[in-house]
Each structure stands twice: as C-alpha cells, then as structure tokens.
Design a protein around this motif. Structure first.
Motif, PDB file in Angstrom:
ATOM      1  N   SER A  33       0.840  -1.216  -0.186  1.00 50.90           N
ATOM      2  CA  SER A  33      -0.005   0.008   0.004  1.00 50.90           C
ATOM      3  C   SER A  33       0.884   1.150   0.079  1.00 50.90           C
ATOM      4  CB  SER A  33      -0.911   0.112   1.188  1.00 50.90           C
ATOM      5  OG  SER A  33      -0.166  -0.037   2.557  1.00 50.90           O
ATOM      6  N   LEU A  34       2.285   1.167   0.337  1.00 49.15           N
ATOM      7  CA  LEU A  34       3.025   2.258   0.352  1.00 49.15           C
ATOM      8  C   LEU A  34       3.779   2.389  -1.082  1.00 49.15           C
ATOM      9  CD1 LEU A  34       4.317   2.070   4.149  1.00 49.15           C
ATOM     10  CD2 LEU A  34       2.322   3.328   3.132  1.00 49.15           C
ATOM     11  N   HIS A  35       3.557   1.468  -1.784  1.00 51.99           N
ATOM     12  CA  HIS A  35       4.290   1.580  -3.221  1.00 51.99           C
ATOM     13  C   HIS A  35       3.806   2.743  -4.114  1.00 51.99           C
ATOM     14  CE1 HIS A  35       5.798  -2.839  -2.526  1.00 51.99           C
ATOM     15  NE2 HIS A  35       6.378  -2.112  -1.706  1.00 51.99           N
ATOM     16  N   CYS A  36       3.923   3.828  -3.669  1.00 47.01           N
ATOM     17  CA  CYS A  36       3.423   4.895  -4.308  1.00 47.01           C
ATOM     18  C   CYS A  36       4.594   6.225  -4.433  1.00 47.01           C
ATOM     19  CB  CYS A  36       2.095   5.504  -3.900  1.00 47.01           C
ATOM     20  SG  CYS A  36       2.099   5.901  -2.403  1.00 47.01           S
ATOM     21  N   PRO A  37       4.351   7.211  -5.175  1.00 48.18           N
ATOM     22  CA  PRO A  37       5.501   8.236  -5.385  1.00 48.18           C
ATOM     23  C   PRO A  37       5.727   8.871  -4.042  1.00 48.18           C
ATOM     24  CG  PRO A  37       3.841   8.470  -7.382  1.00 48.18           C
ATOM     25  CD  PRO A  37       3.237   7.231  -6.242  1.00 48.18           C
ATOM     26  N   MET A  38       4.743   9.201  -3.235  1.00 51.64           N
ATOM     27  CA  MET A  38       4.896   9.893  -2.031  1.00 51.64           C
ATOM     28  C   MET A  38       6.117   9.225  -1.193  1.00 51.64           C
ATOM     29  SD  MET A  38       2.400  11.051   0.977  1.00 51.64           S
ATOM     30  CE  MET A  38       3.139  11.774   2.559  1.00 51.64           C
ATOM     31  N   TYR A  39       5.673   7.804  -0.934  1.00 53.39           N
ATOM     32  CA  TYR A  39       6.487   6.854   0.044  1.00 53.39           C
ATOM     33  C   TYR A  39       7.731   6.558  -0.689  1.00 53.39           C
ATOM     34  CZ  TYR A  39       2.049   7.424   2.725  1.00 53.39           C
ATOM     35  OH  TYR A  39       1.161   7.932   3.282  1.00 53.39           O
ATOM     36  N   MET A  40       7.853   6.268  -1.829  1.00 46.73           N
ATOM     37  CA  MET A  40       9.001   6.289  -2.707  1.00 46.73           C
ATOM     38  C   MET A  40       9.984   7.400  -2.441  1.00 46.73           C
ATOM     39  SD  MET A  40       7.628   4.626  -6.203  1.00 46.73           S
ATOM     40  CE  MET A  40       9.294   4.800  -7.134  1.00 46.73           C
ATOM     41  N   LEU A  41       9.697   8.525  -2.306  1.00 47.10           N
ATOM     42  CA  LEU A  41      10.361   9.911  -2.188  1.00 47.10           C
ATOM     43  C   LEU A  41      10.940   9.632  -0.703  1.00 47.10           C
ATOM     44  CD1 LEU A  41       8.416  12.453  -4.131  1.00 47.10           C
ATOM     45  CD2 LEU A  41      10.694  11.447  -4.728  1.00 47.10           C
ATOM     46  N   LEU A  42      10.062   9.488   0.223  1.00 47.99           N
ATOM     47  CA  LEU A  42      10.301   9.088   1.496  1.00 47.99           C
ATOM     48  C   LEU A  42      11.372   8.302   1.756  1.00 47.99           C
ATOM     49  CD1 LEU A  42       6.925   9.752   3.532  1.00 47.99           C
ATOM     50  CD2 LEU A  42       8.649  11.290   3.205  1.00 47.99           C
ATOM     51  N   SER A  43      11.272   7.126   1.117  1.00 46.11           N
ATOM     52  CA  SER A  43      12.329   6.102   1.340  1.00 46.11           C
ATOM     53  C   SER A  43      13.567   6.586   0.625  1.00 46.11           C
ATOM     54  CB  SER A  43      11.814   4.696   0.616  1.00 46.11           C
ATOM     55  OG  SER A  43      12.507   3.884   0.701  1.00 46.11           O
ATOM     56  N   ASN A  44      13.511   7.207  -0.451  1.00 47.55           N
ATOM     57  CA  ASN A  44      14.611   7.909  -0.955  1.00 47.55           C
ATOM     58  C   ASN A  44      15.358   8.802  -0.044  1.00 47.55           C
ATOM     59  OD1 ASN A  44      16.361   8.596  -3.119  1.00 47.55           O
ATOM     60  ND2 ASN A  44      14.881   8.087  -4.683  1.00 47.55           N
ATOM     61  N   LEU A  45      14.416   9.353   0.707  1.00 54.51           N
ATOM     62  CA  LEU A  45      15.319  10.596   1.573  1.00 54.51           C
ATOM     63  C   LEU A  45      15.830   9.889   2.915  1.00 54.51           C
ATOM     64  CD1 LEU A  45      15.610  13.641   2.416  1.00 54.51           C
ATOM     65  CD2 LEU A  45      13.609  13.420   3.402  1.00 54.51           C
ATOM     66  N   SER A  46      15.198   8.615   3.256  1.00 53.90           N
ATOM     67  CA  SER A  46      15.731   7.878   4.433  1.00 53.90           C
ATOM     68  C   SER A  46      17.131   7.335   3.937  1.00 53.90           C
ATOM     69  CB  SER A  46      14.825   7.026   4.823  1.00 53.90           C
ATOM     70  OG  SER A  46      13.665   7.617   5.311  1.00 53.90           O
ATOM     71  N   PHE A  47      17.216   6.927   2.780  1.00 54.36           N
ATOM     72  CA  PHE A  47      18.388   6.182   2.290  1.00 54.36           C
ATOM     73  C   PHE A  47      19.480   7.229   2.209  1.00 54.36           C
ATOM     74  CE2 PHE A  47      21.308   5.053  -1.325  1.00 54.36           C
ATOM     75  CZ  PHE A  47      21.654   3.735  -0.807  1.00 54.36           C
TER      76      PHE A  47
END
Length: 313
Positions: A54-68
C-alpha cells in the motif's frame, strides 16, 4: 625564501570541539545515541515502504529515497565527529579529507533537490488531486529522484575539482569536526577567491533553485488549503505542511548561513554549532516529521511488529 620553507601537507588534524574530557564523553554518548537512532529510524522506514504494497506510491518512494540519503549523510560526518571526541589520533589524509568533503556536499546537494521534489509532490496531491495519479506516476518519481541524485553529485564534483588542485602548506589543523569547505579553504597557501566564489555560486544555484521550488509549492498548498471549505481538511493540510516547512527551514537556514554568504565574510566559531543542525539534527528529524507522523506508515509499522511477534508473550 618563504616558498622554499613551505612543506606540502599530507594529512590534516580535525580539532573537533574544545571541551573538558568529561564534557567530551557526554557529547560522545549523546551523538552516538542520535546516530544510532537516525540509522535505525531511516532503515525502518525503507524496510516498511518496501515491504508494504500500500506504500508503493510516489510519496512514500520519495520518503524512502530521503531516508536512504540520510543514512549515508550521517555516515559521512558523524563517525569522524565521534572519533574526535575520543582520546587518540584525529588525523585524516588529504585525499581522505577531500573525499569526505565530496560525499558530504553530494549528499547535501541531493537533499536540496529531493526536498524540492517532495514539495512538488505535495503540491500536486493537494492542489491538483484529480490529476495527481496521472502526472506523478512511479516512472516520473524515479526520474525526478535520479535527476536529484545526479545533480547533487555533479555540483559537488565541480567544487571538489577546484579544491583537489589547491596546495596545502600548513598549518594542518582544521577547526571543525569534519572536512568542510570553509575551514579547509583557510589552510590553502594559494589564492582562494576563485574557489570561494565557485562554492558561493554553486550554493546559490543548488539551494536557490530548490528553495524557490519548495517555497512556491508549499505556498500554493497553503493557499489551496485556506480556500478549502472543510475546516478539518484545512487543519490537516496546514498541520502536515507546517511540519514539513519546519524541518525544511532548519536545513535550508543552517546550510545557507554557512555556504551562501558572500566570500568576503569570514566564518566564526558558531559554524561548528550550525553544522550540527544539518549534519546531526536534520537526518534524525526528517523520518520523524515526514514519515512517523503519517497514519499509513504507523499502521504499516504496527502490522509488521504484530506479524513478527515481537510483543507476543
């Protein structure tokens, strides 16, 4: 004769923080806890986003990118900060120092662009909700993320090329806890006006462009939220954007005060304190503000903990 007496420096000494041994141990424990929390929270976010469909969408992809990015951003500077608080050798080779500066500026520049992309994502989601899924698809999200990373490393590479060609003839003591451009520039035995001008120009381009995009996006979000007839919708939008703007303001404010000032203005002892905000504080605040306050992420975290049976007796 003066040139003949100059010896090329092969390593630098990071001075870190001048404090009593007791205070240095307290700072060491405090920064170590912050570092471990930063890595743990950002890693958790990446795992949750990747494992929850359910989190495989642009908003959370960007958040994951920022966390990385925050994990690597912390790993570039904090280990040397911790080492400088312990008794022992505080030296770092010239090549190692320049490499640290390169990765530090690469991560910092990339974060500027990622924050702008995230602000644009929120602008589309709140101001154009009907077109959001069409415009901000996963492909565009990946492309914007790639542009942010490539642009950040490219900007840092330009500055690093100038610094790597500078001669360092002593003294070799860097009045900082990592190899930052400003204190490093003071140690060069050549004219630094061009390099300082390059740093100032790159900062204005990178930070200025991303700052305008970020402020413009959030301004449109706040204006749209203000016109929302629903009071709950207005409050939710303002609360969310207010938190985003707060942590973005800390990062932009501290970074711009360091690198966007004119080259004629000298640095002060407060620079090390200011650097702590974007090197230590912001990487910890970002996952808390951007993600852990999000209901979908908290629900995904609760489910993952329940499924793993961590709290089963």
């Amino acid at each position: 004769m003066e040139g003949a007496n100059q010896t090329e420096v092969t390593e630098f000494i990071l001075m870190g923080f001048s404090a009593s041994p007791e205070l240095q141990w307290i700072l060491f424990v405090m920064f170590l806890i912050i570092c471990l929390l930063t890595i743990a929270t950002n890693t958790s976010i990446i795992v949750i986003v990747r494992s929850c469909p359910s989190l495989h969408c642009p908003m959370y992809m960007l958040l994951s990118n920022l966390s990385f990015l925050e994990i690597w951003y912390t790993s570039v500077t904090v280990p040397k900060l911790l080492a400088g608080l312990l008794p022992g050798n505080r030296s770092i080779s010239v090549r190692g120092c320049i490499a640290q500066m390169f990765f530090f500026f690469s991560m910092g520049s990339t974060e500027f662009f990622l924050l702008a992309v995230m602000a644009y994502d929120r602008y589309l989601a709140i101001c154009h909700p009907l077109c959001y899924s069409t415009i901000m698809c996963n492909i565009l999200c990946l492309k914007l993320s790639a542009v942010a990373w490539v642009s950040g490393f490219l900007a840092s590479y330009v500055l690093t090329v100038f610094v790597s060609r500078l001669p360092f003839c002593g003294p070799n003591e860097i009045d900082h806890f990592f190899c930052d451009f400003v204190p490093l520039a003071k140690l060069s035995c050549s004219d630094m006006h061009l390099s300082k001008l390059v740093c100032f120009t790159l900062t204005c381009i990178v930070a200025g462009t991303s700052f305008l995009l970020t402020v413009g996006s959030y301004s449109c979000v706040i204006r749209t939220a203000w016109r929302t007839p629903s009071e709950s919708g207005l409050q939710k939008a303002l609360t969310t954007c207010g938190a985003y703007i707060a942590v973005t303001g800390i990062f932009y404010g501290s970074a711009l005060s360091m690198y966007a000032r004119p080259p004629v203005i000298e640095s002060s002892n407060m620079d090390k304190v200011v650097s702590l905000f974007y090197c230590v504080l912001t990487p910890l605040l970002n996952p808390i503000i951007y993600t852990l306050r999000n209901n979908m992420v908290k629900e995904a975290l609760r489910k993952s903990v329940t499924t793993s049976g961590l709290f089963r007796v």
